[in-house]
Design a protein around this motif. Structure first.
Motif, PDB file in Angstrom:
ATOM      1  N   THR A 199      22.557  79.337 140.486  1.00  0.00           N
ATOM      2  CA  THR A 199      23.482  78.264 140.120  1.00  0.00           C
ATOM      3  C   THR A 199      24.300  77.828 141.328  1.00  0.00           C
ATOM      4  OG1 THR A 199      23.636  79.110 137.844  1.00  0.00           O
ATOM      5  CG2 THR A 199      25.388  77.633 138.601  1.00  0.00           C
ATOM      6  N   GLU A 200      24.799  78.792 142.085  1.00  0.00           N
ATOM      7  CA  GLU A 200      25.594  78.459 143.269  1.00  0.00           C
ATOM      8  C   GLU A 200      24.769  77.695 144.301  1.00  0.00           C
ATOM      9  OE1 GLU A 200      28.354  80.683 146.678  1.00  0.00           O
ATOM     10  OE2 GLU A 200      27.309  81.853 145.146  1.00  0.00           O
ATOM     11  N   ALA A 201      23.508  78.076 144.451  1.00  0.00           N
ATOM     12  CA  ALA A 201      22.637  77.425 145.428  1.00  0.00           C
ATOM     13  C   ALA A 201      22.062  76.108 144.918  1.00  0.00           C
ATOM     14  CB  ALA A 201      21.491  78.364 145.794  1.00  0.00           C
ATOM     15  N   GLN A 202      22.312  75.780 143.637  1.00  0.00           N
ATOM     16  CA  GLN A 202      21.737  74.602 142.995  1.00  0.00           C
ATOM     17  C   GLN A 202      20.210  74.596 143.124  1.00  0.00           C
ATOM     18  OE1 GLN A 202      23.776  71.148 144.623  1.00  0.00           O
ATOM     19  NE2 GLN A 202      25.642  71.624 143.490  1.00  0.00           N
ATOM     20  N   ALA A 203      19.629  75.776 143.032  1.00  0.00           N
ATOM     21  CA  ALA A 203      18.174  75.918 143.148  1.00  0.00           C
ATOM     22  C   ALA A 203      17.500  75.375 141.892  1.00  0.00           C
ATOM     23  CB  ALA A 203      17.817  77.388 143.333  1.00  0.00           C
ATOM     24  N   ASN A 204      16.261  74.930 142.060  1.00  0.00           N
ATOM     25  CA  ASN A 204      15.515  74.484 140.883  1.00  0.00           C
ATOM     26  C   ASN A 204      14.270  75.336 140.621  1.00  0.00           C
ATOM     27  OD1 ASN A 204      13.710  73.546 142.835  1.00  0.00           O
ATOM     28  ND2 ASN A 204      14.212  71.381 142.525  1.00  0.00           N
TER      29      ASN A 204
END
Length: 210
Positions: A102-107
């Motif tokens: 979530t912090e890295a905005q990973a998908n």
């Protein structure tokens, strides 16, 4: 297309910490897909079937140890994953992982498990359908995800260039990557390697297949 050089092959399996690490599946692949409609399930399974044909690897109906060993989870938000029954048993420290993603905005994120010989025994693929992935055609998304689940690529392998290319308006596997994947599953070569000299052996086989 010109075969990949030995340096290029090495880079595809050299992680951001400088470690060379290669692994392929050591058992038949048994996929199960969560969070998408049946047509998308068929598309994803079709992609893995095609790659198994390419590499000469096998699929099976069940894994005697795990039941299914390639588990793919789609979600709209990472916060949905703890709701999946027993996922925390498959993925230790799931809450911590979700916080990191979530912090890295990973998908997307993949977790591999290995057998005693270092070959892949399981892969858990987590995919968050953000706006970018939602705009990708289903066939393209399926092929890209399955390519990345077939081998333990470097964490930076496709940061600069996709393993796919466009042909007549459709996404297809790049010929040089297809040749590499075929070579990676040559039974003469080991299923696991940590020495960069392994890349030379892969590259040598690419030259002979042209």
């Amino acid at each position: 297309m010109t075969p990949l050089s030995a340096d290029s092959v090495e880079a595809l399996f050299t992680r951001s910490d400088g470690q060379y690490l290669f692994a392929r599946w050591g058992r038949p692949i048994v996929p199960v897909i969560f969070g998408v409609e049946p047509p998308s399930v068929a598309t994803l399974k079709g992609a893995i079937e095609a790659l198994c044909v390419l590499t000469g690897h096998k699929m099976a109906e069940t894994d005697p140890e795990l039941g299914a060993n390639l588990m793919i989870f789609f979600c709209r938000d990472w916060s949905e994953l703890p709701e999946v029954p027993n996922l925390d048993r498959l993925i230790p420290d799931l809450d911590h992982l979700i916080a990191r993603l979530t912090e890295a905005q990973a998908n997307q994120y993949r977790i591999f498990r290995f057998d005693e010989a270092g070959a892949v025994r399981a892969c858990f693929s987590l995919i968050r359908m953000d706006q970018h992935l939602s705009d990708v055609p289903a066939e393209t998304l399926a092929l890209n995800q399955m390519v990345q689940a077939m081998l333990l690529w470097s964490d930076t392998a496709f940061a600069q260039a996709s393993p796919l290319a466009m042909a007549s308006g459709n996404a297809v596997l790049r010929p040089d990557i297809a040749d590499l994947m075929r070579a990676a599953y040559d039974p003469v070569l080991p299923a696991h390697a940590q020495d960069a000299s392994h890349a030379l052996r892969l590259a040598a086989r690419l030259g002979r297949t042209q």
